[in-house]
Design an enzyme around this catalytic site. Structure first.
Site, PDB file in Angstrom:
ATOM      1  N   ILE A   8       0.863  -1.190   0.000  1.00  0.00           N
ATOM      2  CA  ILE A   8       0.000   0.000   0.000  1.00  0.00           C
ATOM      3  C   ILE A   8       0.894   1.233   0.000  1.00  0.00           C
ATOM      4  O   ILE A   8       1.683   1.435   0.933  1.00  0.00           O
ATOM      5  CB  ILE A   8      -0.897   0.038   1.267  1.00  0.00           C
ATOM      6  CG1 ILE A   8      -1.741  -1.229   1.362  1.00  0.00           C
ATOM      7  CG2 ILE A   8      -1.776   1.283   1.266  1.00  0.00           C
ATOM      8  CD1 ILE A   8      -2.525  -1.358   2.661  1.00  0.00           C
ATOM      9  N   GLY A  10       1.757   4.999   0.667  1.00  0.00           N
ATOM     10  CA  GLY A  10       1.217   5.997   1.587  1.00  0.00           C
ATOM     11  C   GLY A  10       0.458   5.368   2.725  1.00  0.00           C
ATOM     12  O   GLY A  10      -0.709   5.676   2.949  1.00  0.00           O
ATOM     13  N   TYR A 164      -5.715  18.699  -9.748  1.00  0.00           N
ATOM     14  CA  TYR A 164      -6.151  17.544  -8.946  1.00  0.00           C
ATOM     15  C   TYR A 164      -7.213  16.740  -9.704  1.00  0.00           C
ATOM     16  O   TYR A 164      -7.121  15.518  -9.816  1.00  0.00           O
ATOM     17  CB  TYR A 164      -6.700  18.021  -7.594  1.00  0.00           C
ATOM     18  CG  TYR A 164      -7.082  16.887  -6.671  1.00  0.00           C
ATOM     19  CD1 TYR A 164      -6.103  16.093  -6.067  1.00  0.00           C
ATOM     20  CD2 TYR A 164      -8.418  16.583  -6.403  1.00  0.00           C
ATOM     21  CE1 TYR A 164      -6.450  15.037  -5.227  1.00  0.00           C
ATOM     22  CE2 TYR A 164      -8.770  15.534  -5.561  1.00  0.00           C
ATOM     23  CZ  TYR A 164      -7.784  14.760  -4.968  1.00  0.00           C
ATOM     24  OH  TYR A 164      -8.129  13.713  -4.139  1.00  0.00           O
TER      25      TYR A 164
HETATM   26  N1  LIG Z   1      -9.218  12.425   2.239  1.00  0.00           N
HETATM   27  C1  LIG Z   1     -10.190  12.589   1.339  1.00  0.00           C
HETATM   28  O1  LIG Z   1     -11.262  13.189   1.602  1.00  0.00           O
HETATM   29  C2  LIG Z   1     -10.037  12.002  -0.042  1.00  0.00           C
HETATM   30  C3  LIG Z   1     -11.135  12.087  -0.920  1.00  0.00           C
HETATM   31  C4  LIG Z   1     -11.009  11.554  -2.202  1.00  0.00           C
HETATM   32  C5  LIG Z   1      -9.822  10.934  -2.567  1.00  0.00           C
HETATM   33  N2  LIG Z   1      -8.786  10.880  -1.696  1.00  0.00           N
HETATM   34  C6  LIG Z   1      -7.531  10.216  -2.143  1.00  0.00           C
HETATM   35  O2  LIG Z   1      -7.150   9.275  -1.166  1.00  0.00           O
HETATM   36  C7  LIG Z   1      -5.729   9.089  -1.207  1.00  0.00           C
HETATM   37  C8  LIG Z   1      -5.166   9.104   0.197  1.00  0.00           C
HETATM   38  O3  LIG Z   1      -5.473  10.345   0.773  1.00  0.00           O
HETATM   39  P1  LIG Z   1      -5.464  10.633   2.345  1.00  0.00           P
HETATM   40  O4  LIG Z   1      -6.618  11.529   2.589  1.00  0.00           O
HETATM   41  O5  LIG Z   1      -5.322   9.389   3.128  1.00  0.00           O
HETATM   42  O6  LIG Z   1      -4.130  11.537   2.444  1.00  0.00           O
HETATM   43  P2  LIG Z   1      -3.063  11.740   3.599  1.00  0.00           P
HETATM   44  O7  LIG Z   1      -3.685  11.596   4.954  1.00  0.00           O
HETATM   45  O8  LIG Z   1      -2.409  13.037   3.259  1.00  0.00           O
HETATM   46  O9  LIG Z   1      -2.036  10.541   3.390  1.00  0.00           O
HETATM   47  C9  LIG Z   1      -1.186  10.542   2.297  1.00  0.00           C
HETATM   48  C10 LIG Z   1      -0.174   9.420   2.387  1.00  0.00           C
HETATM   49  O10 LIG Z   1       0.675   9.545   1.254  1.00  0.00           O
HETATM   50  C11 LIG Z   1       2.021   9.658   1.655  1.00  0.00           C
HETATM   51  N3  LIG Z   1       2.693  10.603   0.778  1.00  0.00           N
HETATM   52  C12 LIG Z   1       2.368  11.889   0.537  1.00  0.00           C
HETATM   53  N4  LIG Z   1       3.217  12.431  -0.343  1.00  0.00           N
HETATM   54  C13 LIG Z   1       4.103  11.456  -0.684  1.00  0.00           C
HETATM   55  C14 LIG Z   1       5.207  11.402  -1.547  1.00  0.00           C
HETATM   56  N5  LIG Z   1       5.628  12.466  -2.255  1.00  0.00           N
HETATM   57  N6  LIG Z   1       5.877  10.238  -1.661  1.00  0.00           N
HETATM   58  C15 LIG Z   1       5.499   9.165  -0.946  1.00  0.00           C
HETATM   59  N7  LIG Z   1       4.447   9.145  -0.108  1.00  0.00           N
HETATM   60  C16 LIG Z   1       3.766  10.295   0.028  1.00  0.00           C
HETATM   61  C17 LIG Z   1       1.982  10.148   3.089  1.00  0.00           C
HETATM   62  O11 LIG Z   1       3.113   9.641   3.759  1.00  0.00           O
HETATM   63  P3  LIG Z   1       4.303  10.536   4.386  1.00  0.00           P
HETATM   64  O12 LIG Z   1       3.739  11.902   4.635  1.00  0.00           O
HETATM   65  O13 LIG Z   1       4.664   9.798   5.636  1.00  0.00           O
HETATM   66  O14 LIG Z   1       5.363  10.493   3.341  1.00  0.00           O
HETATM   67  C18 LIG Z   1       0.708   9.486   3.617  1.00  0.00           C
HETATM   68  O15 LIG Z   1       0.991   8.166   4.053  1.00  0.00           O
HETATM   69  C19 LIG Z   1      -5.200  10.181  -2.129  1.00  0.00           C
HETATM   70  O16 LIG Z   1      -4.907   9.617  -3.388  1.00  0.00           O
HETATM   71  C20 LIG Z   1      -6.363  11.163  -2.256  1.00  0.00           C
HETATM   72  O17 LIG Z   1      -6.343  11.840  -3.494  1.00  0.00           O
HETATM   73  C21 LIG Z   1      -8.848  11.396  -0.438  1.00  0.00           C
END
Ligand SMILES: NC(=O)c1ccc[n+]([C@@H]2O[C@H](COP(=O)([O-])OP(=O)(O)OC[C@H]3O[C@@H](n4cnc5c(N)ncnc54)[C@H](OP(=O)(O)O)[C@@H]3O)[C@@H](O)[C@H]2O)c1
Length: 285
Positions: A8, A10, A164
């Protein structure tokens, strides 16, 4: 999921970490990725404690850099002789235009090109491990997306939301094209929307994080556990064992952006993406 290995991207927080807990709880060996070793180690310890499964590995890489994606893919291939599930979860949002180490626009590079490259680099291992699955985390924002082939990197005109939306539509098109290419291999590819989820999403972009609309919506967002539910379902459920090339939200198949059904456009995006990451255009056809 006992005996299965899942990677997985992130997994240090948010939806990825919750998915890791869910799949580790089902008995899978889970590899998570993150940029910072200490943060990744802490997350792995949490996942082990919450799931009661100590088979959690970490891979450290900044996936916005293609060299890092390639290095990490090599480490994954050395560590895992089989790979049953790849969950492409990493994604971010930038209100202002930034470029990566490769000189590419950050949103497109991290949200689309990184999973495109990583999946291709791991595809042979997935195929050798078939039946296997690729699950990519997109967003409902794909519905508003448009692939601007004339300005993919937002050089002429950048908007964070447009970048985005485009990247999340690219996740859908990538999956549909991958599904076509995977026919007969025993590997499935599906894509999903987690729903608005209360995570650290866009923490690196205060303009977005503190935007009144995001702020106001926060109390109504899903927990990370709920946000991860459809990803866990697609990664593990026998119900979707042979389902390939679909988009899901709340465990149900949903329509996507009209342009995503145009095979010529998805093939064109594949070709452009392969060029941008330096893969042979016909790779794994
Ligand atoms: N949250 C929402 O409401 C939502 C809605 C629709 C879609 N999504 C999608 O869901 C997915 C996960 O989002 P989330 O909300 O769980 O985000 P999040 O809380 O910001 O988590 C992002 C994860 O990605 C890692 N990451 C970020 N930048 C990185 C990089 N440059 N290289 C490697 N790892 C990186 C972070 O790890 P580190 O910081 O430890 O590196 C963290 O584990 C995304 O694709 C987002 O577009 C989210």
């Amino acid at each position: 999921m006992t005996g299965k290995t899942v990677l997985i991207t992130g997994g240090t927080g948010g939806i990825g970490k919750a998915a890791a807990v869910g799949l580790a709880s089902m008995g899978a060996r889970v590899g998570i990725t993150g940029r910072d070793r200490t943060r990744a180690e802490r997350a792995a310890a949490d996942i082990e404690a919450e799931s009661g499964n100590s088979a959690v590995d970490i891979f450290v890489a900044d996936l916005s850099s293609q060299a890092e994606v390639r290095r990490m893919a090599g480490e994954v291939l050395s560590a895992y002789q089989r790979l049953d599930v790849l969950v492409n979860n990493v994604g971010g949002f930038w209100s202002h235009r930034h470029t990566t180490a490769d000189g590419l626009e950050h949103t497109f590079a991290l949200n689309h090109l990184a999973p495109f490259l990583l999946t291709n680099l791991l595809l042979e291992r997935l195929t050798d491990s078939a039946p296997a699955r690729v699950v990519t985390v997109s967003s409902g924002a794909q519905l508003m997306g448009k692939i601007d082939f004339g300005d993919l990197m937002g050089e002429q005109d950048y908007s964070g939301q447009r970048a985005y939306n485009q990247s999340k539509l690219a996740n859908v098109m990538f999956t549909y094209e991958l599904a076509r290419r995977l026919q007969g291999t025993g590997v499935t590819a599906n894509v999903m929307h987690p729903g608005m989820t209360n995570t650290a999403f866009s923490a690196e972009d205060p303009a977005r994080r503190m935007a009144p609309i995001v702020f106001a919506a926060r109390p109504f967002m899903k927990s990370p556990k709920k946000g991860a539910d459809t990803a866990i379902y697609l990664a593990s459920s026998p119900e979707v064992e042979n389902v390939c090339g679909l988009y899901f939200a709340n465990r149900k198949g949903k329509e996507t952006n009209r342009s995503s059904y145009d095979a010529a456009t998805t093939a064109r995006l594949w070709t452009v993406s392969a060029e941008l990451v330096g893969l042979p255009i016909e790779a794994h056809r």
